[in-house]
Design an enzyme around this catalytic site. Sequence first.
Site: not given
Ligand code: EPZ
Length: 428
Positions: A130-134, A337, A101, A22-23, A125, A407, A315
């Site tokens: 789960r911010p997207v600031d990066l 994480i 997301r 999926k991812n 969620c 999902r 995960d």
């Molecule tokens: C991906 O989410 C996966 N989703 C998640 O799987 C997975 O848990 C996660 O990576 C970590 O491996 C998909 O690929 C669709 P991150 P993503 O950005 O990209 C923080 C599942 O169950 N963060 O690596 O959203 C964030 O809050 C899902 O299949 C910021 O602070 O994860 C988290 O604490 C759940 N700012 C950490 O970083 C940002 O701009 C890692 O998040 C982005 C992230």
Amino acid sequence: MDKIEVRGGAPLSGQVRIAGAKNAALPLMAASLLSEEALVLANVPHLADIATLAHLLAALGVEVVLDGTRGGTAPGGRVMALTARTIGATLAPYDVVRKMRASILVLGPLVARAGEAVVSLPGGCAIGTRPVDLHLKGLRRLGAELELRDGYVHARAPRGLRGATIRFPFVSVGATENLMMAASLARGTTVLDNAAREPEVVDLANCLTKMGAQIMGIGTEQLVIEGVARLGGATHEVLPDRIEISTYAAAAAASGGEIELLGARLDLIGAVVAAFDGCGVAIEESERGVRVRRRDGGLRAIDLTTQPYPGFPTDMQAQMMAVLATATGASTITEAIFENRFMHVPELCRMGAQISLHGSAAVIQGVPRLRGAPVMATDLRASVSLVVAGLGAEGETTVNRVYHLDRGYEHLVDKLRACGADISRVAD
Ligand code: EPZ
């Protein structure tokens, strides 16, 4: 809302075919926005999230053909052709993004291809804010003008994007994917430092390369992308889902059975194999994938911490906790994480698990056996951890709100029944 009923006790035995990840499929689908030619994806899993993104991409002007049917999601859809001849719209609305997301992954490709995008902020969620600031900081570094207004990101790059060096303060899978896609069409060189190395990121980089992107350092923590003027089409097979592989391994561990996972790849799950080996579960290569069996002597406690790849995947944290709930001794799982990924704990405790939380750490005192109970699913991986627990528990477990499962798990009940599980899905 449907629910799942599991009557525990039957050791699993048989084979499970592993679906595409999926991812990996989600960012791969978003990559179709980068080219006016067809991107053909094989081994696409049949999941609710895939359908959600397919509908969003169609609203943006992408022609989505699944298994020869136009749009929609044919049952068992496996081959998806996505063609963004022109970008008809650049709005990703709140009611779609809040459901999934990963929709944020259209932001980078839209800005790179169309020079603009209006994408809803995903909001939080069940597992955290789960911010997207990066993602946003990185796009600004690439020259996009971003404005946050009314819960939406309004992005513009009328003169295109330009390469830049971006250093992530911590690993982000989505930000790495979004910015790698955007940088592939930027003018000049982009360096992504402290980039994610998950296999799904590698799969996307390999597909972008087939489309004509120039990416160096694939699989390492530094990606160097030389932007190109345009990207072409490609055909790409989605890699097997390492979390699905690991989840069925957990099901075999909890039920005391032995199963073969067809199409599974051992190289994708190194840290998971080590963790299972430590608690008494053997995962070995087989001629058609991977074989999992619980060793004699029962399960033993281990300690683990979730980490970015190649560390133990977050995960799999909930599913591993369900296994360790009946291991001999006390295990400690540290979730490093996400800030709120223990929603399954109170539900497992309703089944008799002895788990105490201490900040980001959960201490699991093993008990001889769990007892079936009605439990509530809260997010995708928490839901499946309750099914895993139910497979080994005494009596019946009813898991409510199983739409979370749809999902991320293709035909979960069918696959487990085929291995002898006493499990069914009933309309509520
Ligand atoms: C991906 O989410 C996966 N989703 C998640 O799987 C997975 O848990 C996660 O990576 C970590 O491996 C998909 O690929 C669709 P991150 P993503 O950005 O990209 C923080 C599942 O169950 N963060 O690596 O959203 C964030 O809050 C899902 O299949 C910021 O602070 O994860 C988290 O604490 C759940 N700012 C950490 O970083 C940002 O701009 C890692 O998040 C982005 C992230």
